[in-house]
Design a protein around this motif. Sequence first.
Motif, mmCIF file in Angstrom:
data_model
loop_
_atom_site.group_PDB
_atom_site.id
_atom_site.type_symbol
_atom_site.label_atom_id
_atom_site.label_comp_id
_atom_site.label_asym_id
_atom_site.label_seq_id
_atom_site.Cartn_x
_atom_site.Cartn_y
_atom_site.Cartn_z
ATOM 1 N N TRP A 191 2.954 -4.306 -9.897
ATOM 2 C CA TRP A 191 1.847 -4.134 -8.943
ATOM 3 C C TRP A 191 1.145 -2.800 -9.168
ATOM 4 C CZ3 TRP A 191 0.539 -8.569 -7.482
ATOM 5 C CH2 TRP A 191 1.472 -9.548 -7.172
ATOM 6 N N GLY A 192 1.904 -1.767 -9.538
ATOM 7 C CA GLY A 192 1.306 -0.467 -9.836
ATOM 8 C C GLY A 192 0.344 -0.546 -11.017
ATOM 9 N N THR A 193 0.734 -1.285 -12.038
ATOM 10 C CA THR A 193 -0.121 -1.454 -13.214
ATOM 11 C C THR A 193 -1.396 -2.205 -12.854
ATOM 12 O OG1 THR A 193 1.787 -1.440 -14.680
ATOM 13 C CG2 THR A 193 -0.233 -2.422 -15.543
ATOM 14 N N ARG A 194 -1.258 -3.272 -12.096
ATOM 15 C CA ARG A 194 -2.447 -4.028 -11.662
ATOM 16 C C ARG A 194 -3.376 -3.143 -10.830
ATOM 17 N NH1 ARG A 194 -0.952 -10.180 -9.973
ATOM 18 N NH2 ARG A 194 -0.235 -10.852 -12.024
ATOM 19 N N LEU A 195 -2.780 -2.314 -9.991
ATOM 20 C CA LEU A 195 -3.572 -1.410 -9.143
ATOM 21 C C LEU A 195 -4.285 -0.360 -9.989
ATOM 22 C CD1 LEU A 195 -4.346 -0.714 -6.246
ATOM 23 C CD2 LEU A 195 -2.240 0.601 -6.076
ATOM 24 N N GLU A 247 -4.172 -10.678 -4.147
ATOM 25 C CA GLU A 247 -2.822 -10.635 -4.708
ATOM 26 C C GLU A 247 -2.150 -9.269 -4.568
ATOM 27 O OE1 GLU A 247 -5.586 -9.808 -8.208
ATOM 28 O OE2 GLU A 247 -5.542 -11.292 -6.598
ATOM 29 N N LEU A 248 -2.920 -8.205 -4.352
ATOM 30 C CA LEU A 248 -2.349 -6.857 -4.212
ATOM 31 C C LEU A 248 -2.087 -6.449 -2.763
ATOM 32 C CD1 LEU A 248 -4.402 -4.840 -6.847
ATOM 33 C CD2 LEU A 248 -1.996 -5.436 -6.951
ATOM 34 N N LYS A 249 -2.732 -7.097 -1.814
ATOM 35 C CA LYS A 249 -2.696 -6.658 -0.414
ATOM 36 C C LYS A 249 -1.298 -6.488 0.163
ATOM 37 C CE LYS A 249 -7.266 -8.043 0.901
ATOM 38 N NZ LYS A 249 -8.128 -8.739 1.818
ATOM 39 N N GLY A 250 -0.388 -7.357 -0.117
ATOM 40 C CA GLY A 250 0.948 -7.244 0.455
ATOM 41 C C GLY A 250 1.900 -6.379 -0.345
ATOM 42 N N HIS A 251 1.424 -5.833 -1.452
ATOM 43 C CA HIS A 251 2.317 -5.121 -2.359
ATOM 44 C C HIS A 251 1.983 -3.647 -2.532
ATOM 45 C CE1 HIS A 251 3.976 -8.996 -3.413
ATOM 46 N NE2 HIS A 251 2.736 -9.444 -3.527
ATOM 47 N N ILE A 257 -2.892 8.725 -2.221
ATOM 48 C CA ILE A 257 -1.760 8.220 -2.980
ATOM 49 C C ILE A 257 -1.414 6.843 -2.426
ATOM 50 C CG2 ILE A 257 0.672 8.532 -3.607
ATOM 51 C CD1 ILE A 257 0.221 11.540 -3.394
ATOM 52 N N ILE A 258 -1.425 5.864 -3.323
ATOM 53 C CA ILE A 258 -1.081 4.500 -2.957
ATOM 54 C C ILE A 258 0.246 4.170 -3.624
ATOM 55 C CG2 ILE A 258 -1.755 2.078 -3.035
ATOM 56 C CD1 ILE A 258 -4.669 3.011 -3.244
ATOM 57 N N THR A 259 1.175 3.645 -2.841
ATOM 58 C CA THR A 259 2.483 3.272 -3.360
ATOM 59 C C THR A 259 2.538 1.765 -3.553
ATOM 60 O OG1 THR A 259 3.497 5.129 -2.208
ATOM 61 C CG2 THR A 259 4.969 3.394 -2.945
ATOM 62 N N ILE A 300 -7.430 4.844 6.729
ATOM 63 C CA ILE A 300 -7.683 4.732 5.293
ATOM 64 C C ILE A 300 -6.899 3.559 4.708
ATOM 65 C CG2 ILE A 300 -5.942 6.394 4.531
ATOM 66 C CD1 ILE A 300 -9.373 6.156 2.937
ATOM 67 N N ASN A 301 -5.687 3.309 5.224
ATOM 68 C CA ASN A 301 -4.905 2.172 4.734
ATOM 69 C C ASN A 301 -5.620 0.855 5.051
ATOM 70 O OD1 ASN A 301 -2.489 1.108 3.429
ATOM 71 N ND2 ASN A 301 -1.968 0.311 5.454
ATOM 72 N N GLU A 302 -6.203 0.748 6.245
ATOM 73 C CA GLU A 302 -6.958 -0.455 6.612
ATOM 74 C C GLU A 302 -8.157 -0.638 5.689
ATOM 75 O OE1 GLU A 302 -7.788 0.118 10.768
ATOM 76 O OE2 GLU A 302 -5.785 -0.547 11.368
ATOM 77 N N SER A 303 -8.835 0.469 5.365
ATOM 78 C CA SER A 303 -9.985 0.396 4.454
ATOM 79 C C SER A 303 -9.543 -0.066 3.071
ATOM 80 C CB SER A 303 -10.666 1.768 4.329
ATOM 81 O OG SER A 303 -11.223 2.167 5.549
ATOM 82 N N VAL A 304 -8.440 0.487 2.588
ATOM 83 C CA VAL A 304 -7.927 0.111 1.266
ATOM 84 C C VAL A 304 -7.531 -1.355 1.252
ATOM 85 C CG1 VAL A 304 -5.996 0.452 -0.343
ATOM 86 C CG2 VAL A 304 -7.225 2.432 0.573
ATOM 87 N N GLN A 305 -6.820 -1.811 2.280
ATOM 88 C CA GLN A 305 -6.361 -3.194 2.328
ATOM 89 C C GLN A 305 -7.540 -4.171 2.306
ATOM 90 O OE1 GLN A 305 -3.182 -4.290 2.002
ATOM 91 N NE2 GLN A 305 -2.587 -2.151 1.777
ATOM 92 N N LYS A 306 -8.649 -3.817 2.957
ATOM 93 C CA LYS A 306 -9.828 -4.681 2.966
ATOM 94 C C LYS A 306 -10.456 -4.789 1.581
ATOM 95 C CE LYS A 306 -11.146 -3.818 7.739
ATOM 96 N NZ LYS A 306 -12.094 -3.123 8.618
ATOM 97 N N LEU A 307 -10.331 -3.718 0.795
ATOM 98 C CA LEU A 307 -10.974 -3.676 -0.516
ATOM 99 C C LEU A 307 -10.108 -4.199 -1.656
ATOM 100 C CD1 LEU A 307 -12.643 -0.174 -0.116
ATOM 101 C CD2 LEU A 307 -13.796 -2.404 -0.072
ATOM 102 N N LEU A 308 -8.801 -4.290 -1.430
ATOM 103 C CA LEU A 308 -7.895 -4.756 -2.477
ATOM 104 C C LEU A 308 -8.058 -6.258 -2.723
ATOM 105 C CD1 LEU A 308 -4.493 -3.001 -1.646
ATOM 106 C CD2 LEU A 308 -5.993 -2.539 -3.588
ATOM 107 N N PRO A 309 -7.849 -6.692 -3.966
ATOM 108 C CA PRO A 309 -7.815 -8.136 -4.224
ATOM 109 C C PRO A 309 -6.652 -8.764 -3.456
ATOM 110 C CG PRO A 309 -7.914 -6.883 -6.280
ATOM 111 C CD PRO A 309 -7.698 -5.904 -5.182
#
Length: 105
Positions: free
Chosen positions: A69-73, A45-49, A61-63, A34-43
């Motif tokens: 970064w939480g606000t942008r997410l 600028e958010l991927k490393g954060h 739950i995404i940290t 699921i983390n890999e799926s989320v990382q592929k879908l994130l913009p």
Amino acid sequence: MKRPSRAKSVADILNKPAGKLQSLLKQSNSLKSINESVQKLLPEELKGHCTVSEYNQTSLIITAESAVWGTRLRYITSDLLADLRQAGHYSLANIQIKVKPSQSR
């Protein structure tokens, strides 16, 4: 005198169907997937954060590294949920955002 039992191999322990280690391994693989799926879908600028910290089929739950970064997410959470459902995570009902506590004090 009774002879001590033979030590079990790691493969035997991991492949035991009802074992605790097998359950942990399955949970770890699910979280990684699921983390890999989320990382592929994130913009970009958010991927490393941001990273998935918990997942239980209906809730994610995404940290985020910081409140920024939480606000942008949070702004893209509804789109991310829709994209994850489209990617095959049909039972996912909600996404929560948590911010990693600050280390500086």
